[in-house]
Scaffold this motif. Structure first.
Motif, short mmCIF file in Angstrom:
data_model
loop_
_atom_site.label_atom_id
_atom_site.label_comp_id
_atom_site.label_asym_id
_atom_site.label_seq_id
_atom_site.Cartn_x
_atom_site.Cartn_y
_atom_site.Cartn_z
N PRO A 117 2.78 13.85 1.23
CA PRO A 117 3.74 14.05 2.27
C PRO A 117 5.35 13.68 2.01
N PHE A 118 6.11 14.59 2.14
CA PHE A 118 7.51 14.15 1.90
C PHE A 118 7.87 13.64 0.40
N ALA A 119 6.83 13.93 -0.48
CA ALA A 119 7.16 13.42 -1.92
C ALA A 119 8.35 14.10 -2.31
N ASP A 120 8.34 15.37 -2.22
CA ASP A 120 9.48 16.32 -3.00
C ASP A 120 10.50 16.29 -2.06
N VAL A 141 0.91 -1.13 -0.07
CA VAL A 141 -0.22 0.02 0.09
C VAL A 141 0.94 1.41 -0.09
N VAL A 142 1.91 1.30 0.77
CA VAL A 142 2.69 2.47 1.01
C VAL A 142 3.40 2.83 -0.34
N SER A 143 4.19 1.69 -0.82
CA SER A 143 4.83 1.75 -2.19
C SER A 143 3.98 2.13 -3.33
N GLY A 144 2.62 1.62 -3.14
CA GLY A 144 1.80 2.02 -4.49
C GLY A 144 1.33 3.21 -4.31
N ILE A 145 1.10 3.94 -3.11
CA ILE A 145 0.84 5.31 -2.87
C ILE A 145 2.02 6.38 -3.68
N TYR A 146 3.20 5.97 -2.82
CA TYR A 146 3.98 6.86 -3.33
C TYR A 146 4.75 6.55 -4.70
N VAL A 155 14.08 7.44 1.96
CA VAL A 155 14.74 6.96 3.28
C VAL A 155 13.50 6.84 4.66
N TYR A 156 12.39 7.99 4.39
CA TYR A 156 11.48 7.93 4.88
C TYR A 156 10.26 6.96 4.90
N ALA A 157 10.24 6.59 3.50
CA ALA A 157 9.28 5.57 3.28
C ALA A 157 9.69 4.17 3.63
N ALA A 158 11.28 4.04 3.48
CA ALA A 158 11.73 2.53 4.22
C ALA A 158 11.50 2.66 5.60
N ALA A 159 11.62 3.67 6.32
CA ALA A 159 11.78 3.61 7.70
C ALA A 159 10.23 3.33 8.03
N LEU A 160 9.14 3.83 7.35
CA LEU A 160 7.86 3.86 7.59
C LEU A 160 7.57 2.38 7.45
#
Length: 229
Positions: A187-190, A174-179, A196-201
Motif C-alpha cells: 500500500p502506497f509503495a508507489d 517492522v514498518v521500515s523493514g516491510i517497506y 510521509v505516510y510511513a513516518a505518520a504511521l
C-alpha cells in the motif's frame, strides 16, 4: 618475690606506655592504692569510648545524608568501613562487661569493698557504650539494606527505560523493514508521499504505545527521568 624487693604494679594504658606504682616505703604496696589506680585506669579507658562513639555516630549521620541526597558508589564502601569499626568495638567491649559485673557483684580478698561503687560506675559506662553500639549496629544494618534497595530500584528503572525504548522501536522496525524490501503491491509503495505516510504511521504507533503505557501506569514519571537514571 625475693627478700627486700619492692613490689610494683604494672598497668598498661595503650599508647601511654606503663603506669607503674611504687610505694614510698619498703613495707609493700597499699592494696587500696593499687585498686584505686586500677579503677582510674579502667574508668579512663571507658571515657575514651565517648569520643570514639561520637565519631561513629557522626559518620552514620553523614552516610544517611549522602545516601538519600547524592548516593555514589563510595557510599557502600563507607557503610562497610563503619560496620567493620562497630563490630570491632563490640568485640572489644563484650568480654569486659562480665568481668566488671563480677568485680561489682562479688567480693575479692585482694580488692577493698569500698571500691564496689567504683566498679559499678565503670560498668555503667561500659553498658551504656554497649547499648549505643547495639543501636549503631541496627542503624548501619538499616542503611546497608536501604543502599541495596536503592541500587536495585535504580537498576529496575534503567531496565524499565530500556524495555520501553525496545518496545517502541519494535513496530517501527517492522514498518521500515516491510517497506524497505521493495516488494510490489505494498500500500502506497508507489505514491510520491509514501515516506510521509510511513513516518505518520510510525508517529501514530509511537503515540498510541506511549498513551497505553501511561494509562497502564507503566510510565510513572517523565521519560527523561529514566534516561537520567
Amino acid at each position: 618475690m625475693r627478700q627486700g624487693a619492692v613490689p610494683e604494679v604494672h598497668l598498661f594504658s595503650g599508647s601511654h606506655g606503663i603506669c607503674r606504682l611504687r610505694p614510698k616505703n619498703g613495707n609493700g604496696t597499699s592494696r587500696t592504692s593499687q585498686s584505686h589506680a586500677l579503677y582510674r585506669l579502667l574508668d579512663q579507658l571507658g571515657d575514651y569510648l565517648s569520643p570514639i562513639l561520637n565519631k561513629v555516630g557522626g559518620r552514620l549521620d553523614a552516610i544517611e545524608t549522602k545516601l538519600f541526597e547524592q548516593p555514589t558508589r563510595l557510599t557502600a564502601y563507607e557503610i562497610s568501613l563503619v560496620r567493620r569499626d562497630i563490630i570491632a568495638l563490640r568485640r572489644m567491649l563484650r568480654p569486659m562487661l562480665p568481668v566488671m559485673a563480677q568485680l561489682e557483684g562479688e567480693e575479692f580478698p585482694q580488692l577493698p569493698q569500698a571500691l564496689d561503687l567504683y566498679w559499678g560506675n565503670v560498668l555503667d559506662h561500659l553498658e551504656r557504650a554497649a547499648d549505643i553500639l547495639a543501636d549503631y549496629q541496627e542503624v548501619i544494618d538499616g542503611l546497608a539494606a536501604t543502599s541495596e534497595s536503592l541500587a536495585t530500584q535504580r537498576t529496575n528503572e534503567v531496565v524499565r527505560a530500556l524495555t520501553i525504548i525496545s518496545t517502541i522501536m519494535l513496530p517501527l522496525a517492522v514498518v521500515s523493514g516491510i517497506y524497505g524490501m521493495n516488494i510490489a503491491g505494498l500500500p502506497f509503495a508507489d505514491h510520491p508521499w509514501a515516506a510521509v505516510y510511513a513516518a505518520a504511521l510510525m508517529i501514530v504507533v509511537v503515540g498510541g504505545m506511549l498513551a497505553l503505557f501511561k494509562l497502564r501506569r507503566w510510565i510513572c514519571r517523565p521519560f527523561n527521568d529514566y534516561l537520567r537514571t
